[in-house]
Design an enzyme around this catalytic site. Sequence first.
Site, mmCIF file in Angstrom:
data_model
loop_
_atom_site.group_PDB
_atom_site.id
_atom_site.type_symbol
_atom_site.label_atom_id
_atom_site.label_comp_id
_atom_site.label_asym_id
_atom_site.label_seq_id
_atom_site.Cartn_x
_atom_site.Cartn_y
_atom_site.Cartn_z
ATOM 1 N N GLU A 48 -4.893 14.491 -6.992
ATOM 2 C CA GLU A 48 -5.020 13.456 -8.025
ATOM 3 C C GLU A 48 -5.332 14.091 -9.396
ATOM 4 O O GLU A 48 -6.082 15.067 -9.461
ATOM 5 C CB GLU A 48 -6.183 12.523 -7.623
ATOM 6 C CG GLU A 48 -6.444 11.387 -8.579
ATOM 7 C CD GLU A 48 -7.666 10.539 -8.187
ATOM 8 O OE1 GLU A 48 -8.484 10.975 -7.339
ATOM 9 O OE2 GLU A 48 -7.816 9.436 -8.751
ATOM 10 N N LYS A 117 -2.758 3.837 -10.128
ATOM 11 C CA LYS A 117 -3.886 3.568 -9.217
ATOM 12 C C LYS A 117 -4.417 2.149 -9.450
ATOM 13 O O LYS A 117 -4.751 1.796 -10.593
ATOM 14 C CB LYS A 117 -4.977 4.605 -9.468
ATOM 15 C CG LYS A 117 -6.146 4.566 -8.515
ATOM 16 C CD LYS A 117 -7.106 5.717 -8.872
ATOM 17 C CE LYS A 117 -8.236 5.866 -7.890
ATOM 18 N NZ LYS A 117 -9.146 6.963 -8.284
ATOM 19 N N CYS A 151 -6.586 8.159 -3.747
ATOM 20 C CA CYS A 151 -8.018 8.424 -3.557
ATOM 21 C C CYS A 151 -8.822 7.181 -3.149
ATOM 22 O O CYS A 151 -8.742 6.741 -2.008
ATOM 23 C CB CYS A 151 -8.569 9.095 -4.815
ATOM 24 S SG CYS A 151 -10.083 10.028 -4.490
#
Length: 269
Positions: A48, A117, A151
């Site tokens: 990430e 995200k 994540c």
Amino acid sequence: MASQQYHISLLQMDIRLADPQYNQQRAGEWIAEAMKAEPKPDVIVLPEMWNTGYALDRLDGIAEPENGPICDWLSETAAHYGITIVGGSISEQRSSGFYNTLYAYAPDGSQLTRYDKIHLFKLMDEEKFMQPGEQTTLFPLGDVTAAASICYDIRFPELARTLALAGAKVWFVPAEWPNPRLHHWRTLLTARAIENQMYVIACNRVGRDEKSEFFGHSMIIDPWGEVIAEGGEEEGIISATIDLELSEDVRGRIPVFADRRPELYKHQD
Ligand SMILES: NC(=O)CCC(=O)C(=O)O
């Protein structure tokens, strides 16, 4: 049908805070190194925010412009080696703000997906500096449907289930997941693989920044929940061959998807 076997390599790299040029050079070196292996990877995954790290208060001027030079580089690198690149995520600057954005490229260099995200991680102040994405993503990996998230997204089982219900047999997860939550990282990834009967392929960074220490432990987990490859806490390349037919096999043996009763999954007093 084309083969459903893929050799996967995860680049468990350190990231220098706020230094995109250096990080891109290192990513290029890691990819070149991964391509020396036998068998050669079909798919390479980065962590990430590998361009800048969590330099959230300094993103202005160092975050990538939308579809900028890093995207061109990922596309050219994928085409050069004839591989799929799940390009981790990068910090990206748009007129609407900063985003934590994942790009994937096919072996011909075409863009497979762009995903912002959707769950921003408050413990690392992400929501103070970044805009959340508004949609999930699926993309083709050969004949198979793949998904990608980032994540903190792994803490939301309904997200993984939604992607699996939409056909995903493999879920890619780039991460910057810090100490001391190794137990959460391993348990959540394994649970998502078992409950959704899909491969979970997670690439975490190592090293430290000004606030956090990152433990690596990148993982490739099969649809039975078996960990077929796992990194240590140092930089390195974690590789394994996956066979996406295994997902159908496991779904046939324990028919979780056929046995679901979604009409009852609402609380009633
Ligand atoms: N970069 C992240 O989203 C970190 C998520 C995390 O550490 C967690 O515990 O969740």
